[in-house]
Write a protein that holds these residues in place. Structure first.
Motif, PDB file in Angstrom:
ATOM      1  N   THR A   1      66.416  98.572  74.137  1.00 52.61           N
ATOM      2  CA  THR A   1      67.387  99.478  73.520  1.00 52.61           C
ATOM      3  C   THR A   1      68.347 100.012  74.587  1.00 52.61           C
ATOM      4  O   THR A   1      69.148 100.913  74.298  1.00 52.61           O
ATOM      5  N   ASP A   2      68.291  99.444  75.793  1.00 49.77           N
ATOM      6  CA  ASP A   2      69.325  99.810  76.769  1.00 49.77           C
ATOM      7  C   ASP A   2      70.695  99.302  76.320  1.00 49.77           C
ATOM      8  O   ASP A   2      71.709  99.644  76.938  1.00 49.77           O
ATOM      9  N   ASP A   3      70.751  98.518  75.232  1.00 45.61           N
ATOM     10  CA  ASP A   3      72.068  98.230  74.660  1.00 45.61           C
ATOM     11  C   ASP A   3      72.729  99.524  74.188  1.00 45.61           C
ATOM     12  O   ASP A   3      73.953  99.686  74.266  1.00 45.61           O
ATOM     13  N   GLU A   4      71.904 100.498  73.744  1.00 41.82           N
ATOM     14  CA  GLU A   4      72.444 101.790  73.328  1.00 41.82           C
ATOM     15  C   GLU A   4      72.938 102.585  74.536  1.00 41.82           C
ATOM     16  O   GLU A   4      73.932 103.319  74.442  1.00 41.82           O
ATOM     17  N   TRP A   5      72.253 102.456  75.661  1.00 45.26           N
ATOM     18  CA  TRP A   5      72.703 103.110  76.907  1.00 45.26           C
ATOM     19  C   TRP A   5      74.066 102.559  77.307  1.00 45.26           C
ATOM     20  O   TRP A   5      74.989 103.322  77.637  1.00 45.26           O
ATOM     21  N   VAL A   6      74.192 101.246  77.282  1.00 47.73           N
ATOM     22  CA  VAL A   6      75.454 100.616  77.669  1.00 47.73           C
ATOM     23  C   VAL A   6      76.589 101.069  76.748  1.00 47.73           C
ATOM     24  O   VAL A   6      77.677 101.438  77.200  1.00 47.73           O
ATOM     25  N   ARG A   7      76.322 101.059  75.452  1.00 49.52           N
ATOM     26  CA  ARG A   7      77.361 101.453  74.497  1.00 49.52           C
ATOM     27  C   ARG A   7      77.746 102.920  74.679  1.00 49.52           C
ATOM     28  O   ARG A   7      78.939 103.276  74.626  1.00 49.52           O
ATOM     29  N   ALA A   8      76.756 103.776  74.932  1.00 50.56           N
ATOM     30  CA  ALA A   8      77.037 105.203  75.107  1.00 50.56           C
ATOM     31  C   ALA A   8      77.897 105.458  76.339  1.00 50.56           C
ATOM     32  O   ALA A   8      78.837 106.256  76.299  1.00 50.56           O
ATOM     33  N   VAL A   9      77.599 104.787  77.448  1.00 48.95           N
ATOM     34  CA  VAL A   9      78.399 104.951  78.659  1.00 48.95           C
ATOM     35  C   VAL A   9      79.823 104.476  78.408  1.00 48.95           C
ATOM     36  O   VAL A   9      80.803 105.140  78.789  1.00 48.95           O
ATOM     37  N   ASP A  10      79.942 103.330  77.763  1.00 51.95           N
ATOM     38  CA  ASP A  10      81.267 102.776  77.462  1.00 51.95           C
ATOM     39  C   ASP A  10      82.087 103.755  76.616  1.00 51.95           C
ATOM     40  O   ASP A  10      83.261 104.019  76.899  1.00 51.95           O
ATOM     41  N   GLU A  11      81.447 104.335  75.592  1.00 51.63           N
ATOM     42  CA  GLU A  11      82.154 105.236  74.691  1.00 51.63           C
ATOM     43  C   GLU A  11      82.440 106.583  75.345  1.00 51.63           C
ATOM     44  O   GLU A  11      83.536 107.135  75.192  1.00 51.63           O
ATOM     45  N   ARG A  12      81.479 107.128  76.088  1.00 50.08           N
ATOM     46  CA  ARG A  12      81.656 108.449  76.691  1.00 50.08           C
ATOM     47  C   ARG A  12      82.789 108.463  77.715  1.00 50.08           C
ATOM     48  O   ARG A  12      83.490 109.458  77.855  1.00 50.08           O
ATOM     49  N   TYR A  13      82.942 107.356  78.440  1.00 50.28           N
ATOM     50  CA  TYR A  13      83.991 107.301  79.452  1.00 50.28           C
ATOM     51  C   TYR A  13      85.263 106.612  78.943  1.00 50.28           C
ATOM     52  O   TYR A  13      86.224 106.471  79.696  1.00 50.28           O
ATOM     53  N   GLY A  14      85.248 106.195  77.672  1.00 44.27           N
ATOM     54  CA  GLY A  14      86.430 105.564  77.092  1.00 44.27           C
ATOM     55  C   GLY A  14      86.860 104.317  77.830  1.00 44.27           C
ATOM     56  O   GLY A  14      88.044 104.078  78.042  1.00 44.27           O
TER      57      GLY A  14
END
Length: 245
Positions: free
Chosen positions: A209-222
């Motif tokens: 579920t580190d796919d969720e970590w990757v997506r969150a970082v991508d979204e949080r930093y735009g």
């Protein structure tokens, strides 16, 4: 923007949006495996608040200092070993930025580790450390996506083991050892997904579920990063393979 824009992050407040997905990942895996997490949810909230306010060291509770330091030290140490599992062209392209990002993460982690009695530093496996049938196990894995997934399967297990231990989450060492052994067997073709112990499959499912970590970082930093998008897709594919347990 691209993932390289993250290199502008310098302060604790800059890395608050980096820390939060990692803290949630730790909690998600631990809870999913039924490990006792105590006050971890509250510590994650306190950590993010402290980082956003630029509070470090003596201004932060010891358990929160330890959580932040362990998470950031693990992330800082993860990158360069991971790149050694990837093709040379990929490794060379990202080696410099990855080393610099690791240095930035360590500088912030040091501020939170300064008041802790002791915090260990993580070490992640290089390809030569993982052997199958007397040769590097990676030699039995072909294709960029499969090698990328194999690297993540080994290294995110080590990431979780290290951060969980630093935060006082009791993860049975025999589970870590068996998961590592069966994971190597699976990616080198000695075991099928059905051969894996259900607990091992469950742990790897949660770790992917580190796919969720990757997506969150991508979204949080735009970022809108194509590089992170590939990472997310590989992790999601593997999570689906290990799922259903």
């Amino acid at each position: 923007m691209s993932v390289f824009s993250l290199l502008r992050a310098r302060t604790a407040s800059d890395f608050a949006d980096w820390f939060r997905p990692g803290g949630e990942y730790l909690l998600r895996v631990a809870d999913g495996m039924g490990f006792h997490t105590g006050d971890l949810p509250g510590f994650i909230d306190e950590a993010e608040t402290a980082m956003r306010a630029g509070r470090t060291g003596a201004d932060v509770a010891p358990a929160v200092n330890r959580l932040i330091a362990a998470d950031l030290y693990a992330d800082a140490a993860f990158g360069l070993p991971f790149l050694e599992w990837t093709p040379v062209w990929y490794e060379l392209a990202l080696m410099g930025p990855t080393a610099y990002a690791g240095w930035r993460l360590r500088r912030v982690a040091d501020q939170y580790a300064a008041t802790i009695d002791h915090v260990s530093l993580p070490r992640f496996s290089r390809p030569g450390d993982v052997v199958s049938r007397g040769a590097p196990a990676l030699d039995s894995v072909s294709g960029f996506a499969d090698r990328f997934a194999f690297a993540d399967a080994i290294l995110h297990l080590e990431w979780f083991d290290y951060v969980a231990a630093e935060c006082g989450i009791g993860v049975p060492p025999e589970l870590i050892a068996e998961t590592r052994s069966q994971t190597v067997g699976y990616y080198t073709g000695d075991l099928t997904i059905e051969d894996l112990d259900p607990t091992v499959r469950r742990l790897q499912y949660l770790l992917f579920t580190d796919d969720e970590w990757v997506r969150a970082v991508d979204e949080r930093y735009g970022l809108g990063s194509s590089l992170l998008s590939v990472w997310e897709q590989v992790c999601r594919r593997e999570r689906e393979r290990f799922g259903g347990v």
